[in-house]
Design an enzyme around this catalytic site. Structure first.
Site: not given
Ligand code: PAF
Length: 282
Positions: A33, A37
């Site tokens: 991530l 995100h």
């Protein structure tokens, strides 16, 4: 913080907490991530009673086995990043078995031709894999809203088409690209770049911006020629494709039409790592 590896446990949790009857926001990811995100998670939290993120490196969407093998898998640090947004976010990090139940194969989809352009042309079967996993994830999570980044603009259009064709009751929300200071679009694959490659990767967004300016006065073909020349003989970057396409149909722009919205799309390789980016031209 709840982390589920089995769909049955996630469903039971949603039912037991009456979350299945409220608005559920969903952020599907393959992990590693980054700030992009996290921005999707923030948006989901603002607009839904519950937010679920899936972290699953989907084997059926990889046409290149080496890319699948080397794709970053960083669940522990991903969970730490999610916690910084909210401990209430539910994490679904399934096994291949939980998603594919012993048959790790894609369904075949007709996305009205969207699947035959750019990424579809260069990564055969990729969008069948994406369609298959996104549909399964939607069936498991049953989201009200699902959030996708615009870096994968073709994927975003394809997911919207999947929802239309399969008559799924979820609203797809596209969210802006997040960039590093030098313009490099945030991507999980950036984790595989060296510091020098990251620095040099500024050429991608710089070229897209130049293409945008040129498109004001030149044809799509002339702009493509300029971009190809910019990458020819580059010591570390190799251009796979550059396209100016209509945002809706993703068909290559042959002659400009004032009523249409256009976008430039690019894919490059650096040290066998594939990076993509896009920019709106209107
Ligand atoms: O964009 C991604 O990370 C993936 O393609 C997705 C949508 C999570 C499906 O595996």
């Amino acid at each position: 913080m709840h982390i589920f590896s089995k769909k049955v446990d996630l469903s039971n949790h949603l039912k037991e907490n009456n979350l299945d009857k409220s608005s559920v926001g969903f952020v599907p990811t393959m992990g590693a991530l980054h700030a992009g995100h996290l921005s999707l998670l923030k948006k989901s939290i603002e607009n839904n009673a519950a937010t679920i993120i899936s972290i699953f490196v989907n084997p059926t969407q990889f046409n290149n086995p080496e890319d699948l093998k080397k794709y970053p898998r960083t669940l522990e640090s991903d969970v730490e990043k999610i916690k910084t947004i909210s401990e209430k976010i539910l994490v679904y990090a399934p096994t291949i078995e939980d998603i594919y139940e012993g048959n790790t194969k894609s369904e075949h989809y007709n996305f009205d031709g969207l699947e035959n352009q750019m990424e579809g042309k260069f990564r055969p079967g990729h969008f069948d894999g994406v369609g298959t996993v996104v549909k399964r994830l939607f069936e498991i999570v049953n989201p009200t809203n699902a959030y996708f980044g615009e870096k994968d603009f073709q994927q975003l259009q394809i997911v919207k088409k999947l929802v239309e064709k399969e008559k799924l009751s979820v609203t797809i929300i596209g969210c802006p690209i997040f960039r590093e200071k030098n313009g490099l679009a945030m991507s999980s694959r950036n984790e595989r770049l060296s510091e020098n490659e990251k620095k040099e990767a500024s050429i991608i967004f710089k070229t897209l911006n130049e293409a945008k300016i040129l498109f004001g006065t030149k044809s799509a073909k002339e702009v493509a020629k300029y971009v190809t020349k910019s990458f020819s003989n580059h010591p570390i970057f190799e251009l796979e494709y550059f396209e100016i396409a209509d945002e809706a149909s993703l068909l290559t722009c042959k002659r400009k039409n004032k009523k249409k919205k256009y976008r430039a799309f690019i894919a490059v390789f650096v040290n066998k790592i594939r990076l993509i980016d896009t920019i709106s031209l209107n």
